[in-house]
Design a protein around this motif. Sequence first.
Motif, PDB file in Angstrom:
ATOM      1  N   ASN A 108       0.813  -1.218   0.000  1.00  0.00           N
ATOM      2  CA  ASN A 108       0.000   0.000   0.000  1.00  0.00           C
ATOM      3  C   ASN A 108       0.847   1.270   0.000  1.00  0.00           C
ATOM      4  OD1 ASN A 108      -2.348  -1.525   0.019  1.00  0.00           O
ATOM      5  ND2 ASN A 108      -2.444  -1.587   2.266  1.00  0.00           N
ATOM      6  N   GLY A 109       2.179   1.155  -0.043  1.00  0.00           N
ATOM      7  CA  GLY A 109       3.052   2.321  -0.167  1.00  0.00           C
ATOM      8  C   GLY A 109       3.793   2.704   1.080  1.00  0.00           C
ATOM      9  N   ASP A 110       3.612   2.018   2.187  1.00  0.00           N
ATOM     10  CA  ASP A 110       4.304   2.349   3.436  1.00  0.00           C
ATOM     11  C   ASP A 110       5.652   1.634   3.450  1.00  0.00           C
ATOM     12  OD1 ASP A 110       5.112   3.048   5.921  1.00  0.00           O
ATOM     13  OD2 ASP A 110       3.589   1.888   7.020  1.00  0.00           O
ATOM     14  N   LEU A 111       6.711   2.291   2.885  1.00  0.00           N
ATOM     15  CA  LEU A 111       8.035   1.678   2.802  1.00  0.00           C
ATOM     16  C   LEU A 111       8.759   1.697   4.132  1.00  0.00           C
ATOM     17  CD1 LEU A 111       9.264   3.057  -0.659  1.00  0.00           C
ATOM     18  CD2 LEU A 111       8.161   0.875  -0.145  1.00  0.00           C
ATOM     19  N   SER A 112       8.181   2.347   5.154  1.00  0.00           N
ATOM     20  CA  SER A 112       8.824   2.362   6.469  1.00  0.00           C
ATOM     21  C   SER A 112       8.413   1.166   7.331  1.00  0.00           C
ATOM     22  CB  SER A 112       8.475   3.665   7.199  1.00  0.00           C
ATOM     23  OG  SER A 112       7.058   3.735   7.432  1.00  0.00           O
ATOM     24  N   ALA A 113       7.424   0.416   6.886  1.00  0.00           N
ATOM     25  CA  ALA A 113       6.954  -0.740   7.661  1.00  0.00           C
ATOM     26  C   ALA A 113       8.061  -1.782   7.742  1.00  0.00           C
ATOM     27  CB  ALA A 113       5.704  -1.326   7.007  1.00  0.00           C
ATOM     28  N   ARG A 114       8.211  -2.409   8.951  1.00  0.00           N
ATOM     29  CA  ARG A 114       9.225  -3.439   9.157  1.00  0.00           C
ATOM     30  C   ARG A 114       8.598  -4.616   9.913  1.00  0.00           C
ATOM     31  NH1 ARG A 114      11.061  -0.648   5.984  1.00  0.00           N
ATOM     32  NH2 ARG A 114      13.146   0.329   5.879  1.00  0.00           N
ATOM     33  N   ALA A 115       9.101  -5.808   9.638  1.00  0.00           N
ATOM     34  CA  ALA A 115       8.602  -7.025  10.289  1.00  0.00           C
ATOM     35  C   ALA A 115       9.346  -7.254  11.590  1.00  0.00           C
ATOM     36  CB  ALA A 115       8.782  -8.233   9.366  1.00  0.00           C
ATOM     37  N   ARG A 116       8.652  -7.855  12.582  1.00  0.00           N
ATOM     38  CA  ARG A 116       9.251  -8.185  13.870  1.00  0.00           C
ATOM     39  C   ARG A 116       9.744  -9.642  13.841  1.00  0.00           C
ATOM     40  NH1 ARG A 116       4.319  -6.285  15.012  1.00  0.00           N
ATOM     41  NH2 ARG A 116       3.653  -8.330  15.807  1.00  0.00           N
ATOM     42  N   GLY A 117      10.911  -9.865  14.409  1.00  0.00           N
ATOM     43  CA  GLY A 117      11.468 -11.222  14.452  1.00  0.00           C
ATOM     44  C   GLY A 117      10.831 -12.032  15.557  1.00  0.00           C
ATOM     45  N   GLU A 118       9.925 -12.944  15.230  1.00  0.00           N
ATOM     46  CA  GLU A 118       9.236 -13.768  16.218  1.00  0.00           C
ATOM     47  C   GLU A 118       9.233 -15.234  15.762  1.00  0.00           C
ATOM     48  OE1 GLU A 118       5.936 -10.331  17.503  1.00  0.00           O
ATOM     49  OE2 GLU A 118       5.314 -12.189  16.511  1.00  0.00           O
ATOM     50  N   GLY A 119       8.944 -16.111  16.717  1.00  0.00           N
ATOM     51  CA  GLY A 119       8.774 -17.530  16.388  1.00  0.00           C
ATOM     52  C   GLY A 119      10.098 -18.261  16.246  1.00  0.00           C
ATOM     53  N   LEU A 120      10.139 -19.159  15.307  1.00  0.00           N
ATOM     54  CA  LEU A 120      11.313 -20.008  15.094  1.00  0.00           C
ATOM     55  C   LEU A 120      12.489 -19.198  14.572  1.00  0.00           C
ATOM     56  CD1 LEU A 120       9.530 -23.040  13.399  1.00  0.00           C
ATOM     57  CD2 LEU A 120      10.257 -22.861  15.790  1.00  0.00           C
ATOM     58  N   TYR A 121      13.664 -19.812  14.646  1.00  0.00           N
ATOM     59  CA  TYR A 121      14.864 -19.146  14.135  1.00  0.00           C
ATOM     60  C   TYR A 121      14.720 -18.853  12.644  1.00  0.00           C
ATOM     61  CZ  TYR A 121      19.673 -18.620  12.548  1.00  0.00           C
ATOM     62  OH  TYR A 121      20.812 -18.162  11.954  1.00  0.00           O
ATOM     63  N   GLU A 122      14.126 -19.786  11.932  1.00  0.00           N
ATOM     64  CA  GLU A 122      13.971 -19.592  10.492  1.00  0.00           C
ATOM     65  C   GLU A 122      13.050 -18.428  10.182  1.00  0.00           C
ATOM     66  OE1 GLU A 122      15.550 -23.517  11.168  1.00  0.00           O
ATOM     67  OE2 GLU A 122      13.835 -22.451  12.022  1.00  0.00           O
ATOM     68  N   THR A 123      11.935 -18.281  10.964  1.00  0.00           N
ATOM     69  CA  THR A 123      11.032 -17.153  10.711  1.00  0.00           C
ATOM     70  C   THR A 123      11.680 -15.828  11.107  1.00  0.00           C
ATOM     71  OG1 THR A 123      10.002 -17.512  12.885  1.00  0.00           O
ATOM     72  CG2 THR A 123       8.979 -18.574  10.987  1.00  0.00           C
TER      73      THR A 123
END
Length: 751
Positions: free
Chosen positions: A313-328
């Motif tokens: 949607n155009g929000d280039l500042s959005a970032r993912a949080r590191g959660e769950g397994l090591y691979e995720t």
Amino acid sequence: MNRLGSLLFIMLLGVAVAPMLALGLLLGWKGYANQLENEHRYASSLAADAGSRLTREMGRVAQDALSLGRFRDLFALTPAEMADNLMEFLAFESAIREVALLDAQGMQLARAGAFKAHSLQERRDYSANKSFQDAVSSAVPMFSLARVDPDVNEPLMDLFVPFVDPRSGKVQGVAACTLKLSLLHDLTRELSVLPHQQVLITSGGRVVAAPNMGTVLAGITYAPVNAPGIQFGPQGGKVVTGSYSTEIGGQDFTAVAVLDAEHAMKPYFHSVGIYLLVFSGGLLLAAATAYAARQRLMAPLAMLTDTARAIRNGDLSARARGEGLYETQQLADSFNDMTSRLVGSLQKLSDEAASREAAQAALRESQERLDLALAAVSDGLWDWQVESGLTYFSARWFSMLGYEPGELPSHYETWRSLLHPQDVVRAQDTVRSHMQSGVGFEMEVRMHCKDGSWKWVLSRGRVVAWGPDGEPLRVVGTHTDITERRHMLDMMVQSEKMLSVGGLAAGMAHEINNPLSGIIQSAQVVLSRLASDSRANREAALASGCTLEALREFAKRRDIKGMVESMRDSAVRAARIVGDMLEFSRKSTSEEVLVDVNTLLDKSVELSSADYDLKKKYDFRHIAIVRDYARDLPQVRCSAPQIEQVLVNLLRNAAQALSVGTCDGAPPRIMLRTSFCDGHVCIGVQDNGPGIPEEQRGRIFEPFFTTKPVGEGTGLGLSVSYFIVANNHQGAFELETPPEGGTRFVVKLPA
């Protein structure tokens, strides 16, 4: 996400369980069939052994009974003397309980027995006995159906042995022998060595011999089906059987090997139990793994989905949080890094647009240089992306194998599928070990061409790109056609092999030649002295107390002349083989002259046209000869007898091959061709026979190697011919397989 989690759970469980279940069912079915087949094969082998020994034992008894009248005229004796001779016979033949001497009409002349309960004075009339009638009419020993003596519960069988008058050819009398079947009982006990197996012998469907005499006395009939499978045994119960049937003296005998089915199938059921345990453990492990994966993956995936939707949607500042397994967590970090790189890429996009055209021009120039270099060395280039399997093949790579560029998929599997089945494992192991060690590899493999032939290729390669963890990412290499080089190497190896075996053949031939000459000479002298009416022969006969005519009559009756002639013929054949070995071992000193090949080939056909052998089932006179001779051929300097020997050998081999059948269903045909090519006069001998199997073509010129049955070939014909052409005349001798079938040999002589 709930649907995705359920789908993931089902997929993981299905991937783990379905192959194991399918494999278990397939292996279970195949294992059951294989176990039954193996047990049936073992039972059939045991039954065949019993049948063979039964035939020898019954034949021996018949021959022993026949020997009664071989050395004396029984029918010229008094009844008392006849009985004495019969008693002498019973003394050394324990398998016969009683024997009676009958005239040609079936009336008893004399009788002797080892069983005192029976009266020997009673005169019996066998004229109505069918086995007696069959023995008289056919003049060969005949057996009757088995029976049980009610007095002593002993199984017996009658044997009628006719005595033929050699002068009139008529049956003079018959020996009626009562055979004790205890000898067959001993045979079955000897072969029934294991507690779960037994061997039976039946005649007319009735059990006449078994390890347990009660089975015979009970009069059990048993005729099992001779095929893999479980069926009922003679005393009930489930068994696996094998049988062997034979006809002896007018009676059908069957040897039956019976194996207990429960014991025979025990290995199979043991394997099934182990598989069920392994399958149950695998099922539990797969279910636990699938459940844990569903619980640990859903939340991180939902968070990643939301972040991706915000960036879309155009929000280039959005970032993912590191959660769950090591691979995720690693996936979230990679996702964030990708977003940062995307922002930087957008900023640099305008700067790179200007330089892209210049880079593309440089790339085209580099590709042109590479194509010119590869065309100069005639090598094919391949470039393999290891992770995806995508592979680039150059135009020369395709044309080397007869394909159009791009005709086959650009994938690693294309290369693997073109490898010869015998080279696949070796080639893959070589590539795998190279990728682990990091050094370049070089190997020779066979690859399938578009026209169906196989071509030898030298494959070289090296890893040129590595991943961050040291894993190989890209492998580049070349293919070089080395078919001609391999062909020349094979010819050199064959020549060395022929020279090395030649010395051995010479030594053997010289050692055998002298005693063979003595045998042939002595046999010829014996035949000459038997046939000659010389004075010395008659005086020697008179001095020995007989006439020369009587001596010849004795030799005729005993077929001495035939045996001596057979001995002489065998020695002559052995001498011929020795001659072939000597010819193989040394270079001929025959004078070489200029010869017209077409005329020499016609002479060889004329010599072979009188060759026929009804025993070996071939007749050269019934084979069509098709000639395709080139005109104006130059004459070749050679030893005419030696080349004629080679051509006659090829013609006879073709005739013997055609006696088996033809590859196209057409009448037997031999095609003869002559031509001039590359400074050589070529002679081709081609037949439309069944051809030579591929696995035997590499050994066809080896000394003492033959595809014919024992006694029909020495294995020296083609090896001697090869030696004559290659060593004595510096020519070439080649085997070819025409596309239409059959076999073609080509002899090339330097002009």
